[in-house]
Design a protein around this motif. Structure first.
Motif, PDB file in Angstrom:
ATOM      1  N   TRP A  78       0.869  -1.180   0.000  1.00 51.27           N
ATOM      2  CA  TRP A  78       0.000   0.000   0.000  1.00 51.27           C
ATOM      3  C   TRP A  78       0.897   1.218   0.000  1.00 51.27           C
ATOM      4  N   GLU A  79       0.645   2.104  -0.945  1.00 51.23           N
ATOM      5  CA  GLU A  79       1.408   3.345  -0.950  1.00 51.23           C
ATOM      6  C   GLU A  79       0.591   4.424  -0.269  1.00 51.23           C
ATOM      7  N   TYR A  80       1.286   5.200   0.514  1.00 50.57           N
ATOM      8  CA  TYR A  80       0.595   6.231   1.284  1.00 50.57           C
ATOM      9  C   TYR A  80       1.424   7.506   1.230  1.00 50.57           C
ATOM     10  N   SER A  81       1.030   8.429   0.331  1.00 50.98           N
ATOM     11  CA  SER A  81       1.768   9.694   0.219  1.00 50.98           C
ATOM     12  C   SER A  81       1.349  10.593   1.368  1.00 50.98           C
ATOM     13  N   MET A  82       2.319  11.096   2.099  1.00 49.57           N
ATOM     14  CA  MET A  82       2.034  11.860   3.316  1.00 49.57           C
ATOM     15  C   MET A  82       1.832  13.335   2.973  1.00 49.57           C
ATOM     16  N   ILE A  83       0.580  13.791   3.114  1.00 50.28           N
ATOM     17  CA  ILE A  83       0.219  15.164   2.740  1.00 50.28           C
ATOM     18  C   ILE A  83      -0.076  15.952   4.016  1.00 50.28           C
ATOM     19  N   GLN A  84       0.653  17.019   4.179  1.00 51.52           N
ATOM     20  CA  GLN A  84       0.566  17.799   5.411  1.00 51.52           C
ATOM     21  C   GLN A  84      -0.868  18.246   5.745  1.00 51.52           C
ATOM     22  N   GLY A  85      -1.295  17.888   6.956  1.00 54.69           N
ATOM     23  CA  GLY A  85      -2.605  18.338   7.432  1.00 54.69           C
ATOM     24  C   GLY A  85      -3.784  17.682   6.733  1.00 54.69           C
ATOM     25  N   VAL A  86      -3.541  16.749   5.858  1.00 53.45           N
ATOM     26  CA  VAL A  86      -4.646  16.126   5.113  1.00 53.45           C
ATOM     27  C   VAL A  86      -4.856  14.671   5.554  1.00 53.45           C
ATOM     28  N   ASN A  87      -3.770  13.881   5.499  1.00 54.86           N
ATOM     29  CA  ASN A  87      -3.917  12.448   5.804  1.00 54.86           C
ATOM     30  C   ASN A  87      -2.849  11.960   6.781  1.00 54.86           C
ATOM     31  N   ASP A  88      -2.200  12.905   7.483  1.00 59.53           N
ATOM     32  CA  ASP A  88      -1.020  12.513   8.271  1.00 59.53           C
ATOM     33  C   ASP A  88      -1.205  12.595   9.782  1.00 59.53           C
ATOM     34  N   HIS A  89      -2.440  12.726  10.242  1.00 56.26           N
ATOM     35  CA  HIS A  89      -2.718  12.815  11.678  1.00 56.26           C
ATOM     36  C   HIS A  89      -2.648  11.421  12.305  1.00 56.26           C
ATOM     37  N   ALA A  90      -2.388  11.398  13.631  1.00 56.31           N
ATOM     38  CA  ALA A  90      -2.330  10.111  14.340  1.00 56.31           C
ATOM     39  C   ALA A  90      -3.623   9.305  14.148  1.00 56.31           C
ATOM     40  N   LYS A  91      -4.748   9.997  14.093  1.00 53.24           N
ATOM     41  CA  LYS A  91      -6.020   9.263  13.920  1.00 53.24           C
ATOM     42  C   LYS A  91      -6.077   8.551  12.552  1.00 53.24           C
ATOM     43  N   HIS A  92      -5.415   9.137  11.566  1.00 55.11           N
ATOM     44  CA  HIS A  92      -5.376   8.472  10.254  1.00 55.11           C
ATOM     45  C   HIS A  92      -4.504   7.220  10.324  1.00 55.11           C
ATOM     46  N   ALA A  93      -3.407   7.334  11.110  1.00 56.84           N
ATOM     47  CA  ALA A  93      -2.516   6.173  11.259  1.00 56.84           C
ATOM     48  C   ALA A  93      -3.267   5.037  11.966  1.00 56.84           C
ATOM     49  N   GLU A  94      -4.033   5.389  12.996  1.00 52.59           N
ATOM     50  CA  GLU A  94      -4.793   4.372  13.735  1.00 52.59           C
ATOM     51  C   GLU A  94      -5.791   3.668  12.797  1.00 52.59           C
ATOM     52  N   LYS A  95      -6.464   4.466  11.995  1.00 50.48           N
ATOM     53  CA  LYS A  95      -7.457   3.908  11.065  1.00 50.48           C
ATOM     54  C   LYS A  95      -6.805   3.034   9.996  1.00 50.48           C
ATOM     55  N   LEU A  96      -5.648   3.513   9.537  1.00 55.93           N
ATOM     56  CA  LEU A  96      -4.908   2.765   8.520  1.00 55.93           C
ATOM     57  C   LEU A  96      -4.449   1.425   9.105  1.00 55.93           C
ATOM     58  N   ALA A  97      -3.988   1.478  10.369  1.00 51.66           N
ATOM     59  CA  ALA A  97      -3.548   0.259  11.045  1.00 51.66           C
ATOM     60  C   ALA A  97      -4.720  -0.732  11.143  1.00 51.66           C
ATOM     61  N   GLU A  98      -5.886  -0.193  11.468  1.00 51.34           N
ATOM     62  CA  GLU A  98      -7.081  -1.042  11.579  1.00 51.34           C
ATOM     63  C   GLU A  98      -7.354  -1.778  10.256  1.00 51.34           C
ATOM     64  N   LEU A  99      -7.248  -1.017   9.164  1.00 55.00           N
ATOM     65  CA  LEU A  99      -7.462  -1.612   7.829  1.00 55.00           C
ATOM     66  C   LEU A  99      -6.450  -2.723   7.544  1.00 55.00           C
ATOM     67  N   ALA A 100      -5.177  -2.412   7.871  1.00 53.20           N
ATOM     68  CA  ALA A 100      -4.106  -3.384   7.573  1.00 53.20           C
ATOM     69  C   ALA A 100      -4.252  -4.634   8.436  1.00 53.20           C
ATOM     70  N   VAL A 101      -4.648  -4.440   9.706  1.00 54.15           N
ATOM     71  CA  VAL A 101      -4.823  -5.583  10.603  1.00 54.15           C
ATOM     72  C   VAL A 101      -5.999  -6.439  10.110  1.00 54.15           C
ATOM     73  N   ASP A 102      -7.051  -5.772   9.669  1.00 50.31           N
ATOM     74  CA  ASP A 102      -8.204  -6.490   9.142  1.00 50.31           C
ATOM     75  C   ASP A 102      -7.810  -7.334   7.922  1.00 50.31           C
ATOM     76  N   MET A 103      -6.982  -6.753   7.064  1.00 52.86           N
ATOM     77  CA  MET A 103      -6.509  -7.495   5.884  1.00 52.86           C
ATOM     78  C   MET A 103      -5.706  -8.718   6.332  1.00 52.86           C
ATOM     79  N   ARG A 104      -4.828  -8.487   7.299  1.00 56.70           N
ATOM     80  CA  ARG A 104      -3.983  -9.582   7.797  1.00 56.70           C
ATOM     81  C   ARG A 104      -4.838 -10.707   8.355  1.00 56.70           C
ATOM     82  N   GLU A 105      -5.859 -10.300   9.136  1.00 54.26           N
ATOM     83  CA  GLU A 105      -6.733 -11.322   9.731  1.00 54.26           C
ATOM     84  C   GLU A 105      -7.514 -12.083   8.671  1.00 54.26           C
ATOM     85  N   LYS A 106      -7.735 -11.417   7.542  1.00 55.03           N
ATOM     86  CA  LYS A 106      -8.429 -12.110   6.441  1.00 55.03           C
ATOM     87  C   LYS A 106      -7.431 -12.844   5.552  1.00 55.03           C
TER      88      LYS A 106
END
Ligand code: SAH
Length: 351
Positions: free
Chosen positions: A259-287
């Motif tokens: 997964w590529e994730y371009s880090m854009i200031q103030g748009v997608n780089d907040h800790a809450k985005h990282a948490e959500k992204l982690a959730e997605l990746a963990v869900d994929m792993r579990e599947k």
């Protein structure tokens, strides 16, 4: 536009040979001249009958792209090439030196119609698809220019330059088939990566080819709402469907997806985005579908409003993902000094 010889795969060589009433073995000879020996002077194809060579010269060109200029980064680890096409437009590709070998990032279209709001390639939309020969020529011409007779070669080919490869599927596959053919360059499909903004039908089609190609998904946001703001194709290609296609890709090819994730200031780089992204990746792993996340510091584009996330922000983001045991890397910056972000140098050239 005259047809180009380099777009011919093995079947097409056979059709031409038959149409010229030549013996079938001529098809193999022609294919090898083009794709193995890379002789592009038809007169130099010495084992072909004179008459056949004359007909080929009448109907085909052999050099669909022409090197206009080359920019080398200060550390010499990246080179950017601009090529012009027969119709006067131009494309770009980037050569990069890595520890694991040299790679070339090639373009698949002139412009792009996917509309990602941070990307330079989409600014004037799509002009046209590249032919298989035009995509291949980036590989052939950079290898000739960079290595000459030294015997050096590219180790990896990345279809991550200008354009959306799955929007030009047939030509992409023809390019891959020629590049991996035994009688041609004989590159392993494992050495090829294809990056998509998330056209799930393309991901599924490629999965059905059952080739060990690495698939990269340009994710850039952990949910549809945010993703739609920066990648408008999300509206018609929601994440749930794209991720479903990714799982199918992994189950059919066994190749771990990036997964590529371009880090854009103030748009997608907040800790809450990282948490959500982690959730997605963990869900994929579990599947059953592990993913690797590549964080890319945005290369700001003059015509666009976005800025790059700060170094600290990127490190914090990475740490959050690692907390969940996710495999994550920060892309080493190679080409920003030479306008190497998708479509940037070409814009400078075409003004
Ligand atoms: N259309 C394909 C491949 C071309 S873009 C795709 O979307 O994947 C190659 C990658 O560079 C994509 O991940 C794209 O989102 C990213 N990209 C484009 N412009 C960029 C920029 N200015 N800075 C950082 N990454 C960029």
């Amino acid at each position: 536009m005259k047809r180009d010889l380099r777009s011919l795969d093995e079947d097409a060589c056979m059709s031409i040979v038959k149409a010229m009433n030549e013996k079938p073995f001529r098809a193999k000879q022609l294919y090898e001249w083009i794709h193995r020996k890379r002789v592009f002077d038809i007169d130099g194809m010495t084992n072909l009958p004179m008459e056949m060579r004359e007909k080929l010269k009448e109907e085909y060109i052999t050099d669909p792209i022409k090197l206009e200029f080359k920019q080398v980064s200060d550390d010499k680890n990246a080179e950017k090439y601009i090529f012009s096409l027969q119709d006067g437009d131009c494309i770009e590709c980037v050569w990069m030196r890595y520890k694991s070998g040299d790679s070339l990032c090639v373009s698949s279209q002139v412009g792009c119609r996917m509309g990602c709001t941070f990307c330079a390639s989409t600014i004037n939309g799509l002009s046209r698809n590249l032919t298989p020969g035009e995509i291949l020529s980036q590989v052939y011409d950079v290898e000739a220019e960079h290595y000459g007779e030294s015997g050096g070669r590219l180790s990896h080919i990345i279809v991550m330059g200008m354009g959306e490869p799955f929007d030009n599927y047939a030509n992409l596959m023809s390019f891959i088939r020629i590049l991996t053919s035994e009688k041609g360059r004989n590159l392993s499909a494992r050495a090829i990566s294809v990056s998509t903004c998330g056209l799930e039908y393309g991901i599924r089609k490629l999965a059905d080819e059952r080739l060990p190609i690495t698939l990269a998904l340009s994710l850039h946001a952990p949910d549809d709402e945010l993703r739609n703001k920066i990648m408008p194709i999300t509206a018609s290609h929601p994440l749930s469907e794209v991720l479903d296609a990714c799982r199918e890709y992994f189950s059919k090819t066994g190749r771990r997806i990036t997964w590529e994730y371009s880090m854009i200031q103030g748009v997608n780089d907040h800790a809450k985005h990282a948490e959500k992204l982690a959730e997605l990746a963990v869900d994929m792993r579990e599947k059953g579908c592990p993913v690797h996340i590549n964080l890319i510091p945005l290369n700001p584009v003059k015509e666009r409003v976005y800025g790059r996330s700060g170094e600290k922000t990127i490190v914090i983001f990475k740490k959050i993902l690692e907390k969940y045991g996710i495999n994550v890397t920060i892309r080493r910056e190679m080409g920003s000094g030479i306008d190497a972000a998708c479509g940037q140098l070409r814009r400078k050239v075409i003004g």
